[in-house]
Design a protein around this motif. Structure first.
Motif, PDB file in Angstrom:
ATOM      1  N   ALA A  60       0.710  -1.235   0.146  1.00  0.00           N
ATOM      2  CA  ALA A  60      -0.469   0.080   0.333  1.00  0.00           C
ATOM      3  C   ALA A  60       0.797   0.971  -0.664  1.00  0.00           C
ATOM      4  CB  ALA A  60      -0.863   0.037   1.402  1.00  0.00           C
ATOM      5  N   GLU A  61       2.287   1.316   0.279  1.00  0.00           N
ATOM      6  CA  GLU A  61       2.884   2.210   1.356  1.00  0.00           C
ATOM      7  C   GLU A  61       3.990   2.891   0.343  1.00  0.00           C
ATOM      8  OE1 GLU A  61       3.598   2.609   5.176  1.00  0.00           O
ATOM      9  OE2 GLU A  61       1.055   3.059   5.594  1.00  0.00           O
ATOM     10  N   THR A  62       4.730   1.655  -0.478  1.00  0.00           N
ATOM     11  CA  THR A  62       5.646   1.864  -1.354  1.00  0.00           C
ATOM     12  C   THR A  62       6.130   1.986  -2.536  1.00  0.00           C
ATOM     13  OG1 THR A  62       6.325  -0.771  -1.225  1.00  0.00           O
ATOM     14  CG2 THR A  62       6.839   0.654   0.891  1.00  0.00           C
ATOM     15  N   ASP A  63       6.682   1.847  -3.918  1.00  0.00           N
ATOM     16  CA  ASP A  63       6.876   1.830  -5.359  1.00  0.00           C
ATOM     17  C   ASP A  63       7.350   0.656  -4.986  1.00  0.00           C
ATOM     18  OD1 ASP A  63       5.945   4.479  -4.732  1.00  0.00           O
ATOM     19  OD2 ASP A  63       8.143   5.198  -5.833  1.00  0.00           O
ATOM     20  N   ALA A  64       6.999  -0.448  -4.436  1.00  0.00           N
ATOM     21  CA  ALA A  64       6.708  -2.010  -4.636  1.00  0.00           C
ATOM     22  C   ALA A  64       5.644  -2.880  -5.318  1.00  0.00           C
ATOM     23  CB  ALA A  64       8.065  -2.559  -4.166  1.00  0.00           C
ATOM     24  N   ALA A  65       5.479  -3.651  -6.236  1.00  0.00           N
ATOM     25  CA  ALA A  65       4.833  -4.651  -6.382  1.00  0.00           C
ATOM     26  C   ALA A  65       4.925  -5.457  -5.593  1.00  0.00           C
ATOM     27  CB  ALA A  65       4.668  -4.936  -7.605  1.00  0.00           C
ATOM     28  N   LEU A  91      13.785 -10.173  -4.135  1.00  0.00           N
ATOM     29  CA  LEU A  91      13.432  -9.229  -4.443  1.00  0.00           C
ATOM     30  C   LEU A  91      13.971  -8.372  -5.278  1.00  0.00           C
ATOM     31  CD1 LEU A  91      12.606  -5.725  -3.370  1.00  0.00           C
ATOM     32  CD2 LEU A  91      15.207  -5.155  -2.674  1.00  0.00           C
ATOM     33  N   PHE A  92      13.197  -7.967  -6.440  1.00  0.00           N
ATOM     34  CA  PHE A  92      13.466  -8.282  -8.131  1.00  0.00           C
ATOM     35  C   PHE A  92      13.416  -6.785  -8.623  1.00  0.00           C
ATOM     36  CE2 PHE A  92      11.615 -12.291  -8.116  1.00  0.00           C
ATOM     37  CZ  PHE A  92      11.628 -13.261  -8.298  1.00  0.00           C
ATOM     38  N   ALA A  93      14.746  -6.456  -9.333  1.00  0.00           N
ATOM     39  CA  ALA A  93      14.886  -5.023  -9.305  1.00  0.00           C
ATOM     40  C   ALA A  93      14.897  -4.556 -11.078  1.00  0.00           C
ATOM     41  CB  ALA A  93      15.544  -3.778  -8.656  1.00  0.00           C
ATOM     42  N   LEU A 110      12.958  -3.868   5.577  1.00  0.00           N
ATOM     43  CA  LEU A 110      12.157  -4.274   3.912  1.00  0.00           C
ATOM     44  C   LEU A 110      11.636  -2.931   3.193  1.00  0.00           C
ATOM     45  CD1 LEU A 110      10.015  -6.939   5.116  1.00  0.00           C
ATOM     46  CD2 LEU A 110      12.408  -7.423   3.681  1.00  0.00           C
ATOM     47  N   ARG A 111      11.211  -1.969   4.320  1.00  0.00           N
ATOM     48  CA  ARG A 111      11.295  -0.557   3.650  1.00  0.00           C
ATOM     49  C   ARG A 111      12.354   0.455   3.087  1.00  0.00           C
ATOM     50  NH1 ARG A 111       6.540   2.283   4.228  1.00  0.00           N
ATOM     51  NH2 ARG A 111       5.714   1.746   5.914  1.00  0.00           N
ATOM     52  N   SER A 112      13.721  -0.145   3.569  1.00  0.00           N
ATOM     53  CA  SER A 112      14.675   0.087   3.024  1.00  0.00           C
ATOM     54  C   SER A 112      15.465   0.125   2.034  1.00  0.00           C
ATOM     55  CB  SER A 112      15.813  -0.015   4.516  1.00  0.00           C
ATOM     56  OG  SER A 112      16.939   1.197   4.678  1.00  0.00           O
ATOM     57  N   LEU A 113      15.366  -1.681   2.614  1.00  0.00           N
ATOM     58  CA  LEU A 113      15.389  -2.470   1.069  1.00  0.00           C
ATOM     59  C   LEU A 113      14.673  -1.867  -0.093  1.00  0.00           C
ATOM     60  CD1 LEU A 113      17.260  -4.889   1.013  1.00  0.00           C
ATOM     61  CD2 LEU A 113      15.360  -5.865   1.111  1.00  0.00           C
ATOM     62  N   ILE A 114      13.487  -2.503  -0.002  1.00  0.00           N
ATOM     63  CA  ILE A 114      12.837  -1.335  -1.212  1.00  0.00           C
ATOM     64  C   ILE A 114      13.631  -0.041  -1.781  1.00  0.00           C
ATOM     65  CG2 ILE A 114      10.480  -1.327  -2.368  1.00  0.00           C
ATOM     66  CD1 ILE A 114       9.085  -3.028  -0.444  1.00  0.00           C
ATOM     67  N   GLU A 115      13.287   0.492  -1.311  1.00  0.00           N
ATOM     68  CA  GLU A 115      13.944   1.995  -1.509  1.00  0.00           C
ATOM     69  C   GLU A 115      14.897   1.894  -1.828  1.00  0.00           C
ATOM     70  OE1 GLU A 115      13.018   4.826   1.974  1.00  0.00           O
ATOM     71  OE2 GLU A 115      10.790   4.699   1.730  1.00  0.00           O
ATOM     72  N   ASN A 116      16.104   0.728  -1.616  1.00  0.00           N
ATOM     73  CA  ASN A 116      17.736   1.647  -2.568  1.00  0.00           C
ATOM     74  C   ASN A 116      17.374   0.890  -3.415  1.00  0.00           C
ATOM     75  OD1 ASN A 116      18.843   0.980  -0.267  1.00  0.00           O
ATOM     76  ND2 ASN A 116      19.380  -0.494   0.519  1.00  0.00           N
ATOM     77  N   TYR A 117      16.470   0.093  -3.997  1.00  0.00           N
ATOM     78  CA  TYR A 117      15.967   0.035  -5.623  1.00  0.00           C
ATOM     79  C   TYR A 117      14.916   1.321  -6.002  1.00  0.00           C
ATOM     80  CZ  TYR A 117      18.802  -3.908  -4.663  1.00  0.00           C
ATOM     81  OH  TYR A 117      20.603  -4.804  -3.939  1.00  0.00           O
TER      82      TYR A 117
END
Length: 119
Positions: A60-65, A91-93, A110-117
């Motif tokens: 709901a809150e990040t740019d990741a699917a 995680l796929f980027a 996890l949010r930090s990990l997503i934001e790295n990509y």
């Protein structure tokens, strides 16, 4: 695969986790979105149940699917990604697998990990 339209998250990513039923579903999601976090889980797994609200929040809150893969229903897919324990997060980027984490993780991590990509 069922994809719900996005409401808050950027980049038109789904606002809820997407249930994956085959390798084709996962491949399609990974090709459609820049960043995809796949949650390999099992219904009987206590730690997986603890992680479920976290991945829903991230959807709901990040740019990741966010993809949800039931390892019992998709054993071949789990084997293809070397999943030996649940929960496993992959995680796929940009179409490539870039991270794999086994075990329950905190939302901030996890949010930090997503934001790295995504940034």
């Amino acid at each position: 695969m069922t994809v719900e339209p996005s409401t808050d998250a950027g980049a038109n990513t789904p606002s809820e986790p997407v249930t994956i039923d085959s390798q084709n579903d996962l491949d399609e999601l990974v090709s459609d979105y820049d960043v995809v976090l796949s949650d390999f889980y099992a219904d009987w797994c206590g730690p997986c149940q603890m992680l479920a609200p976290v991945v829903e929040q991230l959807a709901a809150e990040t740019d990741a699917a966010i993809a949800k893969v039931d390892v019992d229903a998709n054993q071949q897919l789990a084997r293809a990604y070397g999943v030996q324990g649940v929960p496993t997060l992959v995680l796929f980027a940009d179409g490539q697998q870039v991270e794999e984490i086994v075990g329950v993780q905190g939302e901030d991590q996890l949010r930090s990990l997503i934001e790295n990509y995504t940034n």
